[in-house]
Design a protein around this motif. Structure first.
Motif, short mmCIF file in Angstrom:
data_model
loop_
_atom_site.label_atom_id
_atom_site.label_comp_id
_atom_site.label_asym_id
_atom_site.label_seq_id
_atom_site.Cartn_x
_atom_site.Cartn_y
_atom_site.Cartn_z
N TYR A 1 0.82 -1.22 0.00
CA TYR A 1 0.00 0.00 0.00
C TYR A 1 0.85 1.27 0.00
O TYR A 1 1.82 1.38 0.76
N MET B 1 -2.33 6.70 2.10
CA MET B 1 -3.69 6.99 1.63
C MET B 1 -3.72 8.21 0.70
O MET B 1 -4.45 8.25 -0.30
N GLN B 2 -2.93 9.23 1.00
CA GLN B 2 -2.95 10.48 0.20
C GLN B 2 -2.12 10.37 -1.07
O GLN B 2 -2.14 11.29 -1.90
N THR C 1 -4.21 14.97 -3.11
CA THR C 1 -4.55 13.56 -2.92
C THR C 1 -4.43 12.84 -4.26
O THR C 1 -5.03 13.28 -5.25
N GLN D 1 -10.62 13.40 1.53
CA GLN D 1 -9.89 12.19 1.92
C GLN D 1 -10.75 11.26 2.78
O GLN D 1 -10.51 10.05 2.81
N LYS D 2 -11.74 11.81 3.47
CA LYS D 2 -12.65 10.94 4.23
C LYS D 2 -13.37 9.97 3.29
O LYS D 2 -13.68 8.84 3.67
N HIS E 1 -12.24 9.30 -0.05
CA HIS E 1 -11.21 8.57 -0.80
C HIS E 1 -10.68 7.36 -0.01
O HIS E 1 -10.46 6.30 -0.57
N GLN E 2 -10.53 7.53 1.30
CA GLN E 2 -9.91 6.45 2.09
C GLN E 2 -10.78 5.19 2.12
O GLN E 2 -10.28 4.10 2.36
N TYR E 3 -12.10 5.36 1.86
CA TYR E 3 -12.95 4.17 1.84
C TYR E 3 -13.46 3.81 0.45
O TYR E 3 -14.21 2.86 0.28
N PHE F 1 -8.89 3.49 -0.69
CA PHE F 1 -7.82 3.70 0.29
C PHE F 1 -6.62 4.35 -0.36
O PHE F 1 -6.33 5.51 -0.13
N ALA F 2 -5.89 3.60 -1.20
CA ALA F 2 -4.70 4.18 -1.82
C ALA F 2 -4.61 3.68 -3.26
O ALA F 2 -5.25 2.70 -3.61
#
Ligand code: GLN
Length: 380
Positions: free
Chosen positions: A58, A61-62, A90, A254-255, A257-259, A262-263
């Motif tokens: 991975y 995340m950003q 991001t 990003q809240k 994007h992370q779900y 994720f990356a």
């Protein structure tokens, strides 16, 4: 099992439909937008190098930091805008993911969202999935300019978001400085956000300058600026893009994007970070694609198709009204099946299926492909 579709009226995206039809009938595929030539071998070598060096887990995340740093540098060089790589950039799995995340970050139930039509087909369903209400404003055929008085009359306290996409897919229109000042007037003293899909930022012609939202602090502070590596490095299948937004907006972005993913792909991000240092490549892209646009225009100039202005992107709109009266959906199907060239019918990009008797042709193709396609178009 019984269930209710969340998007009952939605069909398979026209880009998949036309590509499928082109494959089925062995037609030259100028429909879905992607190059038929390969990316840079040195870029592939770098991806392989990072894979072999063990960068196979991975990414943050950003996005990997070296890539965010290069993106910040490029944005400053090109547009004089400063985005902090730590908090305001991001990396996403394509610009489409970024569009989904940005819309989802701001649109709440019953919020109005202004969408200019014809519109890339990813915006409207995502607005509706989030409970938003799309408000459509038509670009003015045949130049596809924005009527800013109409926009001004459409914007209200309920307008949460305006979605822009310049250089514009599918029309090839671009924003002028005058558009920017009109837009600034429209959003001044409002709480309206902007999503600026700038996937074709480096594909702009005739010496014009791309009017990125990031150039204008008043607009940038309310904007998610979304860009794409696929369009710039001929790698649409790698699905990497990014979003620039001020910190409070990036936090919300990003809240989501992370779900969502994720990356994004680690070795490809690292490879782009190195490759972006070859600034000539993206600086030369206008020239590279302008030659293709001009070649396609000159090859089709003797045909019965009539070219509309194309100031950016790798799409050329051709008017077929001298050839047929058929709706664009039918004509594009027949052109694929009988003449062997596939194109996009833009009526599918309007909620009311406006039909101006034009088709969108992608000229991101090898010279020989453009020659073969034009030969066929000249016989129609
Ligand atoms: N952006 C490209 C186009 O407009 C591809 C879209 C897609 O395949 N979803 O054709």
């Amino acid at each position: 099992m019984k269930f209710q579709s969340k998007l009952p009226d939605l069909e398979v995206t026209i880009f998949s439909v036309m590509t499928q039809l082109a494959i089925e009938y062995d037609a030259i595929n100028l429909s879905q937008g992607f190059p038929d030539f390969d990316t840079y071998p040195e870029l592939i070598t770098r991806v392989e190098k990072f894979m072999r060096e063990g960068h196979n887990q991975y990414a943050p995340m950003q996005g990997v930091m070296p890539l965010r740093e290069r993106i910040a540098e490029k944005t400053y060089d090109m547009y004089g805008a400063q985005y902090d790589p730590a908090t305001e950039i991001t990396v996403t799995s394509g610009a489409t993911e970024a569009v989904f995340a940005a819309i989802s970050a701001v649109v709440q139930k019953d919020d109005e969202v202004i969408i200019f039509e014809p519109a890339y087909d990813a915006y409207d369903p995502v607005v509706r999935l989030n409970g938003g209400i799309p408000i459509y404003v038509q670009l003015k055929f045949p130049d596809y300019n924005v009527d800013w008085d109409e926009v001004k009359n459409t914007v209200s306290s309920k307008t949460k978001l305006i979605i822009l996409n310049y250089p514009h897919n599918p029309t090839g229109a671009v924003l002028s400085k005058e558009d920017i000042s009109n837009l600034s007037n429209v959003v001044k003293n409002t709480n309206t956000f902007i999503i600026s899909d700038e996937a074709y930022e480096h594909i702009i012609f005739d010496g014009l300058q791309h009017q990125s939202m990031s150039r204008y602090p008043e607009l940038a502070q309310r904007s998610f600026v979304i860009c794409s590596f696929g369009k710039t490095y001929h790698t649409t299948g790698w699905k990497i893009g990014y979003c620039l937004a001020p910190e409070p907006l990036s936090i919300e972005f990003q809240k989501i994007h992370q779900y969502l993913t994720f990356a994004s792909n680690t070795p490809i991000q690292l490879a782009y970070a190195e490759f972006m240092q070859k600034k000539d490549l993206y600086l030369d892209l206008p020239n590279f694609y302008q030659q293709k646009r001009d070649k396609f225009l000159s090859l089709t100039s003797e045909s019965r198709f009539k070219a509309l202005p194309c100031k950016g992107t790798y799409y050329q709109m051709l008017d077929y009204s001298q050839i047929s009266n058929e709706p664009d959906l039918e004509f594009s199907r027949r052109l694929t099946v009988e003449s062997g060239v596939a194109a996009i019918p833009p009526s599918t990009l309007y909620h009311q299926k406006h039909d101006h008797k034009v088709l969108r042709f992608c000229f991101a193709k090898k010279s020989e492909t453009l020659e073969k396609a034009a030969e066929k178009l000249c016989q129609v």
